[in-house]
Design an enzyme around this catalytic site. Structure first.
Site, short mmCIF file in Angstrom:
data_model
loop_
_atom_site.label_atom_id
_atom_site.label_comp_id
_atom_site.label_asym_id
_atom_site.label_seq_id
_atom_site.Cartn_x
_atom_site.Cartn_y
_atom_site.Cartn_z
N CYS A 19 -10.58 -1.43 -9.83
CA CYS A 19 -9.84 -0.35 -9.17
C CYS A 19 -8.44 -0.80 -8.75
O CYS A 19 -7.81 -0.15 -7.93
CB CYS A 19 -10.61 0.17 -7.96
SG CYS A 19 -11.08 -1.11 -6.76
N HIS A 49 0.80 -1.22 0.00
CA HIS A 49 0.00 0.00 0.00
C HIS A 49 0.83 1.28 0.00
O HIS A 49 0.40 2.31 -0.53
CB HIS A 49 -0.98 -0.02 1.18
CG HIS A 49 -2.17 -0.87 0.90
ND1 HIS A 49 -2.22 -2.21 1.20
CD2 HIS A 49 -3.33 -0.58 0.29
CE1 HIS A 49 -3.38 -2.69 0.80
NE2 HIS A 49 -4.08 -1.74 0.26
#
Length: 760
Positions: free
Chosen positions: A676, A364
């Protein structure tokens, strides 16, 4: 044997530099195996030759002088074959190479094993004996185990040594390359600033002392503080402990005498080391000596030394927090493991690149780096974190490489790439307000992934039509507590207003895996298969209900909210979550808020969900694919693990077939599907997803105009023909190469930059 191996590894890992580590290896291995000779030969990648770097039993004066070609002699043979060679009579072997200067003529028995780290041959570990005999299986296994255990330490030591400016062959280092994996494209040139976790001695970097008197004063205060703490604990426990047990506190105070440990730290500070670095070096040396003692009681005192060191370090860092850290104008942020919260440590206008020793291109922090437009290298495991503070480096986010000791030629090369990237971005601005329509009239809506408020203006400036993923966990991660309903509502309202009337898809809190909250720790053996996503929030409805209530209230008068549930693996989770959403909706309406029930969707990111897409789609309003986690789970590859980063292929045939099946099954029940994951922001990936039939592509804002420029230049028919050809292939590498060739043929080779091949 296991304890012996552990002891050797620990002692080697504490060595201050590579030469000392190699000397420990040959000494300890020779003792453990009771042989007459142990030697280490390292392969110099510059000269492509082996150099004798350490020995016990051969002529010590030959160290650093005797070299062999990469395939020369028995050492070279071990390296070429990449497996152990065990000989009873080495001199009779046709590949035996005699070196009179090292004095190995009386040795017959030979056992050599390769030292391999991440598929790279570092060198060869050899033991020899005069007696003509074969080393037995247990001896061979032990040496192989030692080599495997120490390979990473040697690689790290080699990188650290080269970073000082000299190759171990003695040549001056130039354009020293540390390889990682690409995290975020781009080029950054700046000075390294190391961010390290608090009270962790191993993480403290070496750094020159700016003001010796200030460092001495800070250390003196830390010593006195720890002394006072120990005296207070001793006094508080005086009634509960026997005199012999209280003697431990006297031992601690003795260690803190100015003539003992503190005196050595003071000496190092006076030599020019900053206090924290000097403390780490002294503690490491103490620990190494204590752990090497065979007496169990004395060796256990190493724990006490570490404890004292940690206490002193905590005091030093507490004092340092009062002084604002000064950063150079161009900063490359470096850490053992970068976290999203660390990105706020450096002013954004000074930050030019990120480097993390752990993690992969799909962790992330790398995704956030792409959102912020920062070049990033992940998984650079050989980065000598302790020695890189203040060093000027090039961060090549395209190829995942970090360069130090930059030559004028290399600097010029990367400056030209950076200029090319700036010009490319300016050239794309002219299509910002144009629709994303293919040459044969197919419209492809492009949305953005957001999380930080800084994403909003960047997204709008790139012509985003909506938000396909708003990561609501970001406000949770930058806080030191759960944000209140009002705080969440304000944050969500900003996003909804900024993109109104465009849709904003808000994912409910998705923590666990590689996203942790300091105030809500989740400790698990296998976090990616554990308590994460919807599993956490359904177990804690008080968190889920407050968040959904904040979302609904924030959407009042705008009605552009979409709510998305992460990590869905079965129908019951959807039904339970929908029940809570409906409950909150009616409560909010009763409170007087005029809000519409937002569309509710789910993320398909667990393999089990692929086979229930129709059943899931019948219950919700839309489907969104999270291709990052879906790829990770399909391929059983931890996307944060640099050891297996090369196995994470977004163009793997299984991934492409799964993505195609999802969109077909959702369309079969008339539900729209967006995606996404990072694949949508890849030029080749966007072409294939459009060909599969995805209704929306959501990506980081920095990729939006590039994707638009590619899709506007091709036809849907051409993309579908390319997809049909690729779906017949069985190799992800061949698929990727075919896509890159197709991009080059239509004039978009600059969007898939090849790695630099010329290294020194």
């Amino acid at each position: 044997m296991l304890n012996l191996l552990k002891s050797i590894v620990q002692e080697v890992s504490k060595a201050p530099e590579l030469g000392a580590a190699l000397e420990i290896i040959v000494r300890r291995v020779r003792q453990a195996m009771n042989t007459e000779v142990c030697s280490v030969y390292l392969l110099d990648p510059v000269q492509n030759r082996y150099t004798l770097m350490a020995t016990e039993g051969l002529n010590a004066s030959a160290v650093g002088k005797v070299t062999l070609g990469h395939s020369e002699g028995l050492v070279g043979l071990v390296g070429v074959r990449e497996e152990p060679i065990n000989l009873q009579n080495a001199p009779s072997h046709p590949r035996f190479r005699y070196f009179p200067e090292i004095g190995e003529d009386p040795y017959n028995a030979f056992l050599g094993v390769p030292i391999i780290h991440r598929r790279r041959n570092l060198g060869v570990l050899v033991v020899q004996q005069q007696e003509a005999r074969l080393f037995d299986e247990s001896e061979e296994s032990f040496l192989v185990t030692v080599s495997a255990q120490l390979a990473a330490t040697i690689a790290h030591g080699e990188a650290t040594g080269i970073l000082s400016g000299i190759h171990f062959s003695g040549e001056r280092a130039r354009d020293v390359c540390i390889k990682g994996v690409a995290g975020s494209g781009g080029v950054g040139i700046g000075q390294c600033a190391v961010i390290y976790p608090p009270a962790d001695l191993d993480a403290v970097p070496d750094k020159a002392c700016e003001d010796i008197e200030v460092e001495l004063a800070a250390f003196s205060v830390a010593v006195e503080t720890v002394r006072d703490d120990i005296r207070k604990v001793d006094s508080r426990l005086s009634d509960q402990l026997r005199p012999e047990e209280r003697a431990l506190f006297d031992v601690y105070l003795g260690m803190l005498d100015n003539n003992a440990l503190p005196g050595e730290v003071v000496s190092m500070i006076r030599e020019g080391h900053w206090a924290q670095g000097a403390l780490r070096r002294v503690i490491d040396e103490y620990v190494r000596h204590f752990e090497a003692i065979k007496d169990a009681y004395l060796s256990e005192r190493a724990v006490d030394i570490k404890d004292l060191g940690t206490r002193l370090l905590a005091c030093l860092q507490m004092d340092a927090e009062q002084i604002e850290r000064k950063y150079p104008d161009k900063v490359v942020l470096v850490s053992e493991e970068l976290t999203p919260s660390m990105l706020g440590e450096v002013p954004r206008n000074k930050l030019v690149g990120l480097v993390s020793a752990r993690g992969s291109g799909n962790s992330h922090v790398a995704i956030l780096a792409r959102a912020m437009g920062l070049p990033c290298v992940m998984g650079a495991v050989d980065t000598p974190i302790n020695r890189i503070e203040g060093v000027e480096v090039v961060v090549d986010g395209f190829s995942g490489e970090l360069y130090s000791h930059i030559s004028a030629e290399l600097r010029s090369y990367y400056l030209s790439i950076a200029e090319e990237e700036r010009n490319l971005s300016k050239g794309l601005e002219q299509i910002r307000d144009k629709p994303c329509v293919t040459t044969d009239g197919h419209q492809m809506p492009l949305w953005v992934n957001t999380g930080l408020m800084t994403d909003v203006m960047r997204s709008l400036n790139q012509g985003a039509e909506g938000v396909g993923l708003y990561r609501t966990e970001v406000p949770f991660m930058i806080n030191d507590r759960f944000p209140s309903e009002l705080e969440q509502r304000d944050s969500y309202r900003e996003q909804l207003e900024a993109f109104s009337p465009g849709p904003v898809t808000m994912r409910t809190l998705d923590v666990g895996g590689d996203k942790s909250l300091s105030y809500f720790p989740i400790k698990e053996e296998n976090p990616f298969l554990g308590w994460r996503g919807i599993r956490v929030t359904l177990d804690h409805p008080e968190i889920f209900l407050v968040q959904v209530r904040a979302m609904l209230k924030a959407s009042a008068g705008l009605n552009n909210l979409r709510i998305m549930l992460p990590m869905i693996s079965n129908i019951s989770e959807i039904e339970e979550a929908m029940h809570l959403v409906y409950r909150v909706y009616h409560e909010v309406r009763e409170e007087g808020f005029d809000v519409a029930l937002p569309p509710l969707g789910v993320m398909i990111e667990v393999p089990a969900a692929i086979f229930q897409v129709r059943e899931i789609a019948e219950r919700v309003d839309f489907i969104s694919v999270g291709s990052n986690d879906l790829t990770q789970y399909l391929l059983a590859v931890d996307r944060n693990n640099p050891r297996v980063a090369s196995l994470y292929h977004t163009f793997h045939p299984a991934v492409l077939h799964a993505l195609k099946r999802i969109v077909e099954d959702a369309h079969a029940v008339d539900k729209k599907v967006s995606i996404c994951g990072e694949l949508a922001g890849d030029p080749g990936g966007a072409i294939l997803l459009m060909a599969m039939g995805y209704d929306m592509l959501s990506m980081n804002a920095n990729n939006l105009l590039r994707i638009k420029s590619v899709l506007r230049a091709v036809s849907l028919e051409w993309a579908q023909a390319l997809l049909a050809r690729l779906l017949t292939m069985d190799s992800p590498q061949v698929i990727k190469a075919t896509i890159d060739l197709a991009l080059r043929e239509i004039g978009f080779d600059h969007l898939s930059r090849p790695p630099r091949t010329e290294t020194h």
